[in-house]
Enzyme design. Structure first.
Site, PDB file in Angstrom:
ATOM      1  N   ARG A  99      45.416  78.623  35.880  1.00 12.75           N
ATOM      2  CA  ARG A  99      44.491  78.299  36.971  1.00 12.75           C
ATOM      3  C   ARG A  99      43.718  79.536  37.382  1.00 12.75           C
ATOM      4  O   ARG A  99      44.091  80.673  37.051  1.00 12.75           O
ATOM      5  CB  ARG A  99      45.231  77.705  38.169  1.00 12.75           C
ATOM      6  CG  ARG A  99      46.276  78.600  38.806  1.00 12.75           C
ATOM      7  CD  ARG A  99      46.970  77.869  39.946  1.00 12.75           C
ATOM      8  NE  ARG A  99      47.955  78.710  40.632  1.00 12.75           N
ATOM      9  CZ  ARG A  99      48.615  78.357  41.736  1.00 12.75           C
ATOM     10  NH1 ARG A  99      48.379  77.168  42.279  1.00 12.75           N
ATOM     11  NH2 ARG A  99      49.478  79.168  42.284  1.00 12.75           N
ATOM     12  N   TYR A 113      63.882  77.289  43.651  1.00 14.00           N
ATOM     13  CA  TYR A 113      62.495  77.267  44.100  1.00 14.00           C
ATOM     14  C   TYR A 113      62.479  76.915  45.583  1.00 14.00           C
ATOM     15  O   TYR A 113      63.085  75.941  46.007  1.00 14.00           O
ATOM     16  CB  TYR A 113      61.689  76.230  43.306  1.00 14.00           C
ATOM     17  CG  TYR A 113      60.247  76.195  43.724  1.00 14.00           C
ATOM     18  CD1 TYR A 113      59.318  77.057  43.140  1.00 14.00           C
ATOM     19  CD2 TYR A 113      59.804  75.338  44.727  1.00 14.00           C
ATOM     20  CE1 TYR A 113      57.991  77.051  43.534  1.00 14.00           C
ATOM     21  CE2 TYR A 113      58.485  75.333  45.133  1.00 14.00           C
ATOM     22  CZ  TYR A 113      57.589  76.189  44.530  1.00 14.00           C
ATOM     23  OH  TYR A 113      56.272  76.191  44.940  1.00 14.00           O
ATOM     24  N   ASP A 121      59.859  76.437  48.983  1.00  9.17           N
ATOM     25  CA  ASP A 121      58.616  76.502  49.735  1.00  9.17           C
ATOM     26  C   ASP A 121      58.845  77.396  50.945  1.00  9.17           C
ATOM     27  O   ASP A 121      59.986  77.583  51.399  1.00  9.17           O
ATOM     28  CB  ASP A 121      58.180  75.103  50.187  1.00  9.17           C
ATOM     29  CG  ASP A 121      57.600  74.282  49.048  1.00  9.17           C
ATOM     30  OD1 ASP A 121      57.009  74.877  48.129  1.00  9.17           O
ATOM     31  OD2 ASP A 121      57.745  73.043  49.067  1.00  9.17           O
ATOM     32  N   GLU A 132      45.538  83.199  36.418  1.00  5.69           N
ATOM     33  CA  GLU A 132      47.001  83.244  36.320  1.00  5.69           C
ATOM     34  C   GLU A 132      47.445  82.864  34.909  1.00  5.69           C
ATOM     35  O   GLU A 132      47.039  81.826  34.381  1.00  5.69           O
ATOM     36  CB  GLU A 132      47.641  82.283  37.327  1.00  5.69           C
ATOM     37  CG  GLU A 132      47.397  82.675  38.769  1.00  5.69           C
ATOM     38  CD  GLU A 132      48.192  81.833  39.750  1.00  5.69           C
ATOM     39  OE1 GLU A 132      49.141  81.133  39.312  1.00  5.69           O
ATOM     40  OE2 GLU A 132      47.867  81.863  40.947  1.00  5.69           O
ATOM     41  N   ARG A 164      58.405  65.851  42.119  1.00  6.49           N
ATOM     42  CA  ARG A 164      57.815  66.293  43.390  1.00  6.49           C
ATOM     43  C   ARG A 164      56.294  66.158  43.380  1.00  6.49           C
ATOM     44  O   ARG A 164      55.615  66.526  44.319  1.00  6.49           O
ATOM     45  CB  ARG A 164      58.216  67.734  43.708  1.00  6.49           C
ATOM     46  CG  ARG A 164      57.990  68.710  42.604  1.00  6.49           C
ATOM     47  CD  ARG A 164      58.500  70.092  42.962  1.00  6.49           C
ATOM     48  NE  ARG A 164      57.479  70.842  43.691  1.00  6.49           N
ATOM     49  CZ  ARG A 164      57.743  71.624  44.723  1.00  6.49           C
ATOM     50  NH1 ARG A 164      58.959  71.751  45.164  1.00  6.49           N
ATOM     51  NH2 ARG A 164      56.785  72.281  45.330  1.00  6.49           N
ATOM     52  N   ARG A 173      49.075  58.989  44.891  1.00  3.77           N
ATOM     53  CA  ARG A 173      48.637  58.183  46.031  1.00  3.77           C
ATOM     54  C   ARG A 173      47.591  57.170  45.607  1.00  3.77           C
ATOM     55  O   ARG A 173      46.710  57.485  44.811  1.00  3.77           O
ATOM     56  CB  ARG A 173      48.027  59.077  47.114  1.00  3.77           C
ATOM     57  CG  ARG A 173      48.947  60.170  47.618  1.00  3.77           C
ATOM     58  CD  ARG A 173      48.422  60.735  48.915  1.00  3.77           C
ATOM     59  NE  ARG A 173      49.188  61.904  49.315  1.00  3.77           N
ATOM     60  CZ  ARG A 173      48.767  63.157  49.164  1.00  3.77           C
ATOM     61  NH1 ARG A 173      47.590  63.391  48.653  1.00  3.77           N
ATOM     62  NH2 ARG A 173      49.527  64.157  49.552  1.00  3.77           N
ATOM     63  N   ARG A 200      60.501  82.024  34.825  1.00  3.17           N
ATOM     64  CA  ARG A 200      59.131  82.144  34.352  1.00  3.17           C
ATOM     65  C   ARG A 200      58.472  83.236  35.179  1.00  3.17           C
ATOM     66  O   ARG A 200      58.733  83.375  36.374  1.00  3.17           O
ATOM     67  CB  ARG A 200      58.366  80.831  34.513  1.00  3.17           C
ATOM     68  CG  ARG A 200      58.850  79.720  33.618  1.00  3.17           C
ATOM     69  CD  ARG A 200      58.679  80.026  32.151  1.00  3.17           C
ATOM     70  NE  ARG A 200      57.265  80.018  31.748  1.00  3.17           N
ATOM     71  CZ  ARG A 200      56.839  80.403  30.556  1.00  3.17           C
ATOM     72  NH1 ARG A 200      57.688  80.873  29.659  1.00  3.17           N
ATOM     73  NH2 ARG A 200      55.550  80.340  30.250  1.00  3.17           N
TER      74      ARG A 200
END
Length: 363
Positions: free
Chosen positions: A277, A345, A347, A297, A169, A173, A246
């Site tokens: 991050r 998972y 979104d 995090e 995923r 580009r 996790r």
């Protein structure tokens, strides 16, 4: 007697509540936390809407879902453009021509593709794990600097032991474009997600600090149907053993300066830095406050009592989930939904879509 008891005041439960209320149903929402919103909960600190459970950027290509969300909040035009910090070197994400130029000095897409092709030749067959998949996508240099350390911190496993599907995923580009998502619609609700959820569940009765599983019979007696959005294995008292997740730990700090890192999201991709991050929350809403709030995090293995975040969708856990799913089909008045109820998972746009589809069946 309520028509629906919704266990969990997150986005999935909020959509079900909203649609049920529109149909004139009586709805009770309970949550074991002391706030609504689930993992998209935002708290105002120093005038900044802090994403208390990690960065949440709403994005979708589904116009109907975008318009649905717009009913409950005005969204800004925030574009997710994270950067990666590898031992003091800064790279743009997602992997694009800016990344390739910084990594190799290439200027054209043809030059970048040639470099990647040179580095992916060691993968002779279809990738069988995350390391092979990553190298086949972007070559060894980018894998070593920007993927390996970050991923191993996030999942607590060697990249060779992770499935290739995790990295598929990841956007790649060959244009100079730092927009992480390809989706047409993107933004963050002005005023935070908590206000958005409040607007969605207006009219429902809400009880916080209540653990449904500790008084299940008592709660079940209050409603005709239960919408359960908690962990499916916990519902069945871990009959077949716990599913793996996790978890994430956050260190949030108020800093007496206007701008700490110049970007909302900075990933630390070396293995030595223990956090994955740093989020600087004010940049999500283009804040100009005198102070700033950051969150570091830290990814960790989940254990009972921790907050589960990311399902570990490997072969073992996927098989175990199917056993729990079979059990769930025998629960006549209970509907399992959302990230934890379906062990997947999601979104945010997919959460809304899933909940709306369920509403068409149950309402």
């Amino acid at each position: 007697m309520y028509d629906f008891l919704i266990v969990g005041a997150g986005l999935y439960g909020a959509v079900i509540a909203r649609e049920a209320l529109l149909k004139g149903k009586k709805v009770l929402i309970i949550d074991k936390r002391n706030h609504i919103g689930g993992n998209i909960y935002t708290e105002n600190i120093e005038g900044i809407n802090v994403h208390c459970y990690g960065a949440h950027i709403f994005h979708t290509s589904d116009k109907a879902i975008w318009e649905y969300a717009q009913q409950f909040a005005e969204f800004n035009n925030y574009i997710n453009s994270p950067v990666a910090n590898y031992r003091g070197e800064i790279f743009n994400l997602p992997f694009n021509m800016n990344t390739f130029n910084k990594m190799w000095g290439v200027i054209t897409p043809e030059q970048a593709l040639k470099k990647i092709n040179e580095q992916r030749t060691e993968i002779k067959c279809d990738p069988t794990n995350l390391e092979e998949q990553a190298i086949s996508l972007v070559g060894k240099d980018i894998y070593q600097k920007l993927i390996k350390g970050y991923t191993e911190k996030q999942w607590g496993r060697n990249c060779k032991d992770l499935p290739a599907t995790i990295i598929r995923r990841l956007p790649v580009r060959f244009i100079y474009d730092n927009n992480y998502f390809n989706d047409r619609y993107q933004g963050i609700p002005i005023g935070g997600y908590t206000a958005m959820i409040q607007n969605m569940i207006k009219g429902a009765d809400i009880i916080l600090n209540e653990d449904y599983l500790k008084k299940r019979n008592e709660w079940d007696s209050k409603a005709k149907k239960i919408i359960y959005t908690g962990p499916i294995d916990a519902y069945f008292e871990y009959k077949y053993g716990p599913l793996e997740y996790r978890s994430v730990r956050f260190e949030t700090e108020i800093i007496n300066q206007t701008n700490y890192q110049g970007n909302a999201v900075v990933n630390y991709t070396d293995i030595e830095t223990k956090y994955t991050r740093i989020i600087e929350h004010k940049h999500f809403e283009f804040g100009t406050q005198d102070k700033t709030v950051i969150s570091r995090e830290y990814s960790s293995e989940w254990k009972k009592g921790d907050e589960p975040y990311y399902p570990v969708n490997d072969e073992k856990n996927s098989k175990l989930y199917l056993e729990y799913k079979e059990l769930s089909k025998k629960e006549k008045n209970v509907i399992f939904g959302g990230r934890l109820g379906e062990y997947r998972y999601y979104d945010m746009d997919k959460v809304i879509d899933s909940a709306l589809k369920k509403c068409k069946i149950i309402l």
